[in-house]
Design a protein around this motif. Structure first.
Motif, PDB file in Angstrom:
ATOM      1  N   ILE A 120       0.832  -1.202   0.000  1.00 61.75           N
ATOM      2  CA  ILE A 120       0.000   0.000   0.000  1.00 61.75           C
ATOM      3  C   ILE A 120       0.866   1.252   0.000  1.00 61.75           C
ATOM      4  O   ILE A 120       0.594   2.213  -0.726  1.00 61.75           O
ATOM      5  CB  ILE A 120      -0.961  -0.008   1.209  1.00 61.75           C
ATOM      6  N   LEU A 121       1.921   1.259   0.798  1.00 64.05           N
ATOM      7  CA  LEU A 121       2.833   2.409   0.840  1.00 64.05           C
ATOM      8  C   LEU A 121       3.425   2.687  -0.541  1.00 64.05           C
ATOM      9  O   LEU A 121       3.448   3.828  -1.011  1.00 64.05           O
ATOM     10  CB  LEU A 121       3.952   2.147   1.846  1.00 64.05           C
ATOM     11  N   SER A 122       3.883   1.632  -1.208  1.00 65.49           N
ATOM     12  CA  SER A 122       4.441   1.789  -2.547  1.00 65.49           C
ATOM     13  C   SER A 122       3.398   2.333  -3.518  1.00 65.49           C
ATOM     14  O   SER A 122       3.684   3.200  -4.355  1.00 65.49           O
ATOM     15  CB  SER A 122       4.977   0.449  -3.045  1.00 65.49           C
ATOM     16  N   THR A 123       2.171   1.831  -3.387  1.00 65.53           N
ATOM     17  CA  THR A 123       1.089   2.290  -4.263  1.00 65.53           C
ATOM     18  C   THR A 123       0.741   3.748  -3.992  1.00 65.53           C
ATOM     19  O   THR A 123       0.488   4.522  -4.925  1.00 65.53           O
ATOM     20  CB  THR A 123      -0.158   1.397  -4.073  1.00 65.53           C
ATOM     21  N   MET A 124       0.734   4.152  -2.724  1.00 62.42           N
ATOM     22  CA  MET A 124       0.477   5.564  -2.396  1.00 62.42           C
ATOM     23  C   MET A 124       1.524   6.464  -3.040  1.00 62.42           C
ATOM     24  O   MET A 124       1.220   7.546  -3.545  1.00 62.42           O
ATOM     25  CB  MET A 124       0.485   5.765  -0.874  1.00 62.42           C
ATOM     26  N   ARG A 125       2.766   6.019  -3.035  1.00 66.95           N
ATOM     27  CA  ARG A 125       3.834   6.797  -3.676  1.00 66.95           C
ATOM     28  C   ARG A 125       3.600   6.904  -5.182  1.00 66.95           C
ATOM     29  O   ARG A 125       3.882   7.941  -5.790  1.00 66.95           O
ATOM     30  CB  ARG A 125       5.191   6.158  -3.381  1.00 66.95           C
ATOM     31  N   SER A 126       3.061   5.843  -5.771  1.00 61.46           N
ATOM     32  CA  SER A 126       2.749   5.877  -7.195  1.00 61.46           C
ATOM     33  C   SER A 126       1.629   6.873  -7.487  1.00 61.46           C
ATOM     34  O   SER A 126       1.688   7.627  -8.469  1.00 61.46           O
ATOM     35  CB  SER A 126       2.350   4.478  -7.690  1.00 61.46           C
ATOM     36  N   TYR A 127       0.604   6.874  -6.642  1.00 65.59           N
ATOM     37  CA  TYR A 127      -0.484   7.840  -6.808  1.00 65.59           C
ATOM     38  C   TYR A 127       0.011   9.271  -6.608  1.00 65.59           C
ATOM     39  O   TYR A 127      -0.369  10.182  -7.348  1.00 65.59           O
ATOM     40  CB  TYR A 127      -1.623   7.551  -5.827  1.00 65.59           C
ATOM     41  N   LEU A 128       0.863   9.481  -5.609  1.00 68.54           N
ATOM     42  CA  LEU A 128       1.390  10.824  -5.356  1.00 68.54           C
ATOM     43  C   LEU A 128       2.222  11.317  -6.540  1.00 68.54           C
ATOM     44  O   LEU A 128       2.145  12.489  -6.923  1.00 68.54           O
ATOM     45  CB  LEU A 128       2.219  10.834  -4.069  1.00 68.54           C
ATOM     46  N   SER A 129       2.995  10.422  -7.120  1.00 73.82           N
ATOM     47  CA  SER A 129       3.765  10.775  -8.316  1.00 73.82           C
ATOM     48  C   SER A 129       2.834  11.183  -9.453  1.00 73.82           C
ATOM     49  O   SER A 129       3.075  12.180 -10.154  1.00 73.82           O
ATOM     50  CB  SER A 129       4.629   9.583  -8.731  1.00 73.82           C
ATOM     51  N   PHE A 130       1.763  10.390  -9.628  1.00 74.76           N
ATOM     52  CA  PHE A 130       0.782  10.710 -10.670  1.00 74.76           C
ATOM     53  C   PHE A 130       0.120  12.054 -10.402  1.00 74.76           C
ATOM     54  O   PHE A 130      -0.029  12.884 -11.311  1.00 74.76           O
ATOM     55  CB  PHE A 130      -0.272   9.603 -10.726  1.00 74.76           C
ATOM     56  N   LEU A 131      -0.285  12.294  -9.168  1.00 69.45           N
ATOM     57  CA  LEU A 131      -0.963  13.546  -8.817  1.00 69.45           C
ATOM     58  C   LEU A 131      -0.027  14.749  -8.928  1.00 69.45           C
ATOM     59  O   LEU A 131      -0.459  15.855  -9.260  1.00 69.45           O
ATOM     60  CB  LEU A 131      -1.553  13.443  -7.407  1.00 69.45           C
ATOM     61  N   GLN A 132       1.261  14.529  -8.638  1.00 65.70           N
ATOM     62  CA  GLN A 132       2.253  15.606  -8.846  1.00 65.70           C
ATOM     63  C   GLN A 132       2.374  15.911 -10.335  1.00 65.70           C
ATOM     64  O   GLN A 132       2.401  17.073 -10.751  1.00 65.70           O
ATOM     65  CB  GLN A 132       3.608  15.170  -8.284  1.00 65.70           C
ATOM     66  N   LYS A 133       2.412  14.865 -11.156  1.00 70.44           N
ATOM     67  CA  LYS A 133       2.538  15.035 -12.611  1.00 70.44           C
ATOM     68  C   LYS A 133       1.359  15.801 -13.178  1.00 70.44           C
ATOM     69  O   LYS A 133       1.516  16.621 -14.100  1.00 70.44           O
ATOM     70  CB  LYS A 133       2.643  13.653 -13.267  1.00 70.44           C
TER      71      LYS A 133
END
Length: 268
Positions: free
Chosen positions: A238-251
């Motif tokens: 879940i932590l790794s996935t949250m980081r993926s979402y945050l990267s997407f939302l930053q983009k």
């Protein structure tokens, strides 16, 4: 799923470990000449070594997955960002290593097998199409799986959503998705909608719970919000996935990374 060649079988993924490999082997009752791995996660490659030892089976995989299949400690390193094999060594994250080679799409084409590029859940996940049936692996998930885990593990949110669109545009009659089974196209189209709703829900939840937090704090808020009771493996996924979402939302410009006693996130 497999492709019967008469005396031999081409097998698509091998399950989580040797015991599943033996069950598949008994069910097939024929020599497995070739394995095509959809991606490098343990529950799809864990039986590779069993078939390689018994039949000297070749293993095909996309280049972006090869190192993870050969050196399975890299999967835990991808999740954590460092060497954590001794912490995350259960069979759900670390399979036995096997010896893969780059996928030969030309060879598979001669067998009537088309390779579909469907990344997102993993860096280079593939599906396979034979006539009017597609094998989607973990490019698409059932509603039951989403409900069970609460958060789908995604390596790249953007590519996952684009792969959903690719599946939607495919011409097929039935599809196999992992962890569930064979479905008619109408059901698959409904599941695409369900998976899209899941990613949109996760984006909204993250934005609603973003108050100048670290990724760890955001993860804890989401786990609490969804009433998930994690062990270490689930927490790291879940932590790794949250980081993926945050990267997407930053983009996409929805959030901003801020350095303040470590990395914190806030809404724009």
């Amino acid at each position: 799923m497999g492709f019967d060649e008469g005396d031999n079988v081409i097998l698509f993924d091998t399950g989580i470990d040797d015991s599943i490999g033996r069950k598949i082997d008994k069910f097939i009752g024929k020599r497995v000449s070739l394995i095509v791995n959809s991606h490098s996660h343990a529950d799809h490659i864990g039986g590779n070594s069993y078939f390689q030892k018994k039949y000297n089976s070749k293993v095909f995989a996309e280049p972006g997955e090869l190192s993870f299949i050969n050196n399975t400690e890299l999967e835990t390193s991808l999740l954590n960002g460092g060497f954590w094999e001794y912490m995350l060594a259960d069979k759900f994250l670390k399979a036995k290593g096997s010896i893969p080679e780059p996928i030969d799409k030309g060879f598979l084409s001669t067998k009537g097998i088309e390779v579909l590029d469907l990344p997102g859940h993993s860096p280079s996940l593939i599906g396979l199409k034979i006539d009017k049936i597609v094998y989607l692996g973990d490019a698409l998930f059932s509603g039951e799986v989403i409900k069970k885990y609460g958060v789908l593990y995604l390596y790249d949110v953007d590519r996952f959503e684009k792969s959903l669109s690719k599946i939607e545009e495919l011409t097929f009659e039935k599809a196999v998705i992992c962890h569930k089974g064979l479905y008619d196209k109408e059901v698959i189209l409904d599941l695409i909608h369900t998976n899209r709703n899941h990613t949109e829900t996760m984006k909204s939840l993250i934005l609603e719970n973003l108050q100048f937090n670290t990724d760890y704090e955001i993860t804890e808020k989401i786990i609490h919000k969804l009433s998930i009771e994690p062990n270490l493996t689930i927490y790291m996924l879940i932590l790794s996935t949250m980081r993926s979402y945050l990267s997407f939302l930053q983009k996409t410009g929805a959030v901003e990374m801020v350095f303040d006693r470590g990395v914190r996130w806030k809404r724009r």
